[in-house]
Design a protein around this motif. Structure first.
Motif, PDB file in Angstrom:
ATOM      1  N   ASP A   1       0.826  -1.211   0.000  1.00 42.31           N
ATOM      2  CA  ASP A   1       0.000   0.000   0.000  1.00 42.31           C
ATOM      3  C   ASP A   1       0.860   1.261   0.000  1.00 42.31           C
ATOM      4  OD1 ASP A   1      -2.302  -1.563   0.016  1.00 42.31           O
ATOM      5  OD2 ASP A   1      -2.921  -0.981   2.045  1.00 42.31           O
ATOM      6  N   LEU A   2       1.931   1.245   0.792  1.00 41.40           N
ATOM      7  CA  LEU A   2       2.829   2.409   0.867  1.00 41.40           C
ATOM      8  C   LEU A   2       3.435   2.702  -0.503  1.00 41.40           C
ATOM      9  CD1 LEU A   2       5.462   3.062   3.608  1.00 41.40           C
ATOM     10  CD2 LEU A   2       6.120   3.142   1.226  1.00 41.40           C
ATOM     11  N   ILE A   3       3.932   1.669  -1.165  1.00 40.42           N
ATOM     12  CA  ILE A   3       4.543   1.860  -2.486  1.00 40.42           C
ATOM     13  C   ILE A   3       3.497   2.381  -3.469  1.00 40.42           C
ATOM     14  CG2 ILE A   3       5.593   0.681  -4.461  1.00 40.42           C
ATOM     15  CD1 ILE A   3       6.951  -1.202  -2.338  1.00 40.42           C
ATOM     16  N   MET A   4       2.336   1.740  -3.476  1.00 41.79           N
ATOM     17  CA  MET A   4       1.284   2.156  -4.410  1.00 41.79           C
ATOM     18  C   MET A   4       0.797   3.572  -4.112  1.00 41.79           C
ATOM     19  SD  MET A   4      -0.872  -1.388  -4.902  1.00 41.79           S
ATOM     20  CE  MET A   4      -2.005  -0.662  -6.113  1.00 41.79           C
ATOM     21  N   GLN A   5       0.708   3.928  -2.837  1.00 43.47           N
ATOM     22  CA  GLN A   5       0.279   5.279  -2.469  1.00 43.47           C
ATOM     23  C   GLN A   5       1.238   6.320  -3.047  1.00 43.47           C
ATOM     24  OE1 GLN A   5       0.367   6.112   1.737  1.00 43.47           O
ATOM     25  NE2 GLN A   5      -0.479   8.155   1.510  1.00 43.47           N
TER      26      GLN A   5
END
Length: 178
Positions: free
Chosen positions: A160-164
């Protein structure tokens, strides 16, 4: 999602390959062994779906693990993880081979680890991540420590962090409410 420092945002935005350890990252670190010698591992569905979403967003996924458990091979196939290095004792050499295969630079790699055997990769990659239960020396070398525990959503948090930071998380989530 939590707010991230500008440095962490910059590191995560550059990621093209997420590399994971297994025991103590994708699992809670416990290894159950039956009397027959068969190993049993427990994987979290949040982590699995996060890996699938990340791959669908264009980020490659990989595993480098020191063990060779049939259950991990099955999970790798279920999740469509592109690169799988098992029974690896020299993670640094496997990391170099993986980067060549994937066509990525070190700053474009993230690695999630929990123990000192993961440090040869963590100290070289662009986004070194540790789980909260990681060995203290490993945590010292992490740019990010997950809030979620190992085997209980830590990998999903990283996905999620990377995609965010790459602007792909919200569009992917919105697909589920159409």
């Amino acid at each position: 999602m939590q707010s991230l420092s500008p440095e962490l945002q910059q590191r995560a935005a550059a990621i093209k390959l997420l590399i994971l350890d297994v025991d103590g990252v994708l699992t809670d670190g416990h290894i159950y062994i039956r009397d027959t010698g068969e190993e049993i591992k427990s994987f979290h569905t949040l982590d699995g779906h996060g890996i699938k979403m990340l791959a669908a967003s264009g980020v490659q996924t990989a595993i480098i693990t020191g063990r060779d458990a049939p259950s991990v091979s099955i999970r790798v196939q279920q999740l469509g993880i592109a690169h799988y290095f098992k029974g690896i004792h020299d993670k640094r050499a496997a990391y170099a081979q993986l980067r060549e295969q994937a066509g990525v630079a070190e700053h474009e790699c993230a690695f999630v680890g929990d123990d000192v055997v993961d440090l040869p990769v963590m100290v070289r990659c662009g986004l070194p991540v540790a789980v909260p239960e990681a060995h203290w020396f490993t945590r010292e070398h992490a740019a990010y420590i997950t809030r979620r525990p190992a085997g209980k959503g830590a990998v999903r948090e990283v996905c999620d962090l990377i995609m965010q930071t790459q602007g792909t998380l919200q569009p992917a989530l919105n697909e589920y409410i159409k």
